[in-house]
Design a protein around this motif. Structure first.
Motif, PDB file in Angstrom:
ATOM      1  N   TRP A  12     -46.551 -24.555  -8.632  1.00 24.79           N
ATOM      2  CA  TRP A  12     -45.771 -24.666  -9.329  1.00 24.79           C
ATOM      3  C   TRP A  12     -44.545 -24.224  -8.651  1.00 24.79           C
ATOM      4  N   THR A  13     -43.401 -24.839  -9.299  1.00 27.35           N
ATOM      5  CA  THR A  13     -41.932 -24.248  -9.189  1.00 27.35           C
ATOM      6  C   THR A  13     -41.195 -23.473 -10.545  1.00 27.35           C
ATOM      7  N   ALA A  14     -39.993 -21.933 -10.438  1.00 27.08           N
ATOM      8  CA  ALA A  14     -39.588 -22.273 -11.349  1.00 27.08           C
ATOM      9  C   ALA A  14     -38.119 -22.523 -10.470  1.00 27.08           C
ATOM     10  N   TYR A  15     -37.382 -23.006 -12.111  1.00 21.82           N
ATOM     11  CA  TYR A  15     -35.624 -23.687 -11.798  1.00 21.82           C
ATOM     12  C   TYR A  15     -34.574 -23.093 -12.910  1.00 21.82           C
ATOM     13  N   VAL A  16     -34.249 -22.221 -12.575  1.00 23.76           N
ATOM     14  CA  VAL A  16     -33.083 -21.170 -13.114  1.00 23.76           C
ATOM     15  C   VAL A  16     -31.897 -22.300 -13.446  1.00 23.76           C
ATOM     16  N   GLU A  17     -31.484 -22.661 -15.138  1.00 21.62           N
ATOM     17  CA  GLU A  17     -30.866 -23.287 -15.133  1.00 21.62           C
ATOM     18  C   GLU A  17     -29.368 -22.615 -14.656  1.00 21.62           C
ATOM     19  N   GLU A  18     -28.070 -23.288 -14.806  1.00 19.77           N
ATOM     20  CA  GLU A  18     -26.305 -22.630 -14.690  1.00 19.77           C
ATOM     21  C   GLU A  18     -26.313 -21.339 -15.130  1.00 19.77           C
ATOM     22  N   VAL A  19     -26.019 -20.825 -16.552  1.00 20.71           N
ATOM     23  CA  VAL A  19     -25.394 -20.164 -17.117  1.00 20.71           C
ATOM     24  C   VAL A  19     -26.636 -18.978 -16.960  1.00 20.71           C
ATOM     25  N   PRO A  20     -27.342 -18.908 -16.559  1.00 24.63           N
ATOM     26  CA  PRO A  20     -28.752 -17.883 -16.092  1.00 24.63           C
ATOM     27  C   PRO A  20     -28.554 -17.504 -15.088  1.00 24.63           C
ATOM     28  N   ALA A  21     -28.492 -18.567 -13.995  1.00 25.07           N
ATOM     29  CA  ALA A  21     -27.681 -17.973 -12.729  1.00 25.07           C
ATOM     30  C   ALA A  21     -26.779 -17.331 -12.786  1.00 25.07           C
ATOM     31  N   GLN A  22     -25.862 -17.695 -13.670  1.00 28.78           N
ATOM     32  CA  GLN A  22     -24.790 -16.952 -13.660  1.00 28.78           C
ATOM     33  C   GLN A  22     -24.605 -15.617 -13.653  1.00 28.78           C
ATOM     34  N   VAL A  23     -25.575 -14.959 -14.917  1.00 25.13           N
ATOM     35  CA  VAL A  23     -26.059 -13.764 -16.378  1.00 25.13           C
ATOM     36  C   VAL A  23     -26.278 -13.148 -14.790  1.00 25.13           C
ATOM     37  N   MET A  24     -27.606 -13.696 -13.989  1.00 28.14           N
ATOM     38  CA  MET A  24     -28.106 -13.117 -12.401  1.00 28.14           C
ATOM     39  C   MET A  24     -27.511 -12.240 -11.574  1.00 28.14           C
ATOM     40  N   ALA A  25     -26.427 -13.577 -11.127  1.00 26.68           N
ATOM     41  CA  ALA A  25     -25.829 -12.984 -10.513  1.00 26.68           C
ATOM     42  C   ALA A  25     -24.355 -12.284 -10.523  1.00 26.68           C
ATOM     43  N   GLY A  26     -24.067 -11.769 -11.795  1.00 29.01           N
ATOM     44  CA  GLY A  26     -23.367 -10.763 -12.213  1.00 29.01           C
ATOM     45  C   GLY A  26     -23.981  -9.290 -12.324  1.00 29.01           C
ATOM     46  N   MET A  27     -25.450  -9.091 -12.363  1.00 28.30           N
ATOM     47  CA  MET A  27     -26.350  -7.898 -12.405  1.00 28.30           C
ATOM     48  C   MET A  27     -25.958  -7.710 -10.584  1.00 28.30           C
ATOM     49  N   PRO A  28     -26.213  -6.123 -10.909  1.00 23.40           N
ATOM     50  CA  PRO A  28     -26.531  -5.297  -9.370  1.00 23.40           C
ATOM     51  C   PRO A  28     -27.432  -5.838  -8.658  1.00 23.40           C
ATOM     52  N   PRO A  29     -27.557  -5.626  -7.553  1.00 20.36           N
ATOM     53  CA  PRO A  29     -28.692  -6.666  -6.538  1.00 20.36           C
ATOM     54  C   PRO A  29     -29.846  -6.276  -6.744  1.00 20.36           C
ATOM     55  N   ALA A  30     -30.161  -4.493  -7.237  1.00 20.23           N
ATOM     56  CA  ALA A  30     -31.448  -4.452  -7.655  1.00 20.23           C
ATOM     57  C   ALA A  30     -31.992  -5.423  -8.278  1.00 20.23           C
ATOM     58  N   LEU A  31     -31.265  -5.435  -9.767  1.00 18.86           N
ATOM     59  CA  LEU A  31     -31.679  -5.983 -10.981  1.00 18.86           C
ATOM     60  C   LEU A  31     -31.818  -7.155 -10.541  1.00 18.86           C
TER      61      LEU A  31
END
Length: 97
Positions: free
Chosen positions: A10-29
């Protein structure tokens, strides 16, 4: 030896908006959330393959959309299971900061 092709995982695909949220997180998070999503694809996929309910709270009537808290982190995510594609899609991710 069998003539049947091996089933892929199985794979996981993170859509654009959640990916942007993750990109704004501290690296460890961001790394912790990424690792959680990878593990979720394995665990949820195995549950679905076994005919069991995957992790999380069911949030629709079709049995495909689930809500989860990332343990120990201020993050909620929603995922949709697509068994025919052997894929989880993450359309929503909320970071409480």
């Amino acid at each position: 030896m069998t003539d049947r092709p091996a089933r892929r995982g199985w794979t996981a695909y993170v859509e654009e908006v959640p990916a942007q949220v993750m990109a704004g997180m501290p690296p460890a998070l961001s790394t912790a959330v990424t690792n959680f999503i990878v593990a979720l694809a394995i665990e949820a996929g195995a549950a679905i393959d076994a005919g069991k309910q995957p992790p999380g709270d069911l949030v629709d009537y079709h049995g495909a959309r689930y809500l989860l808290h990332v343990p120990g982190e201020p993050v909620l995510l929603e995922y949709v299971a697509y068994p025919a594609l052997r894929e989880l899609r993450i359309p929503r991710l909320v970071w409480f900061h």
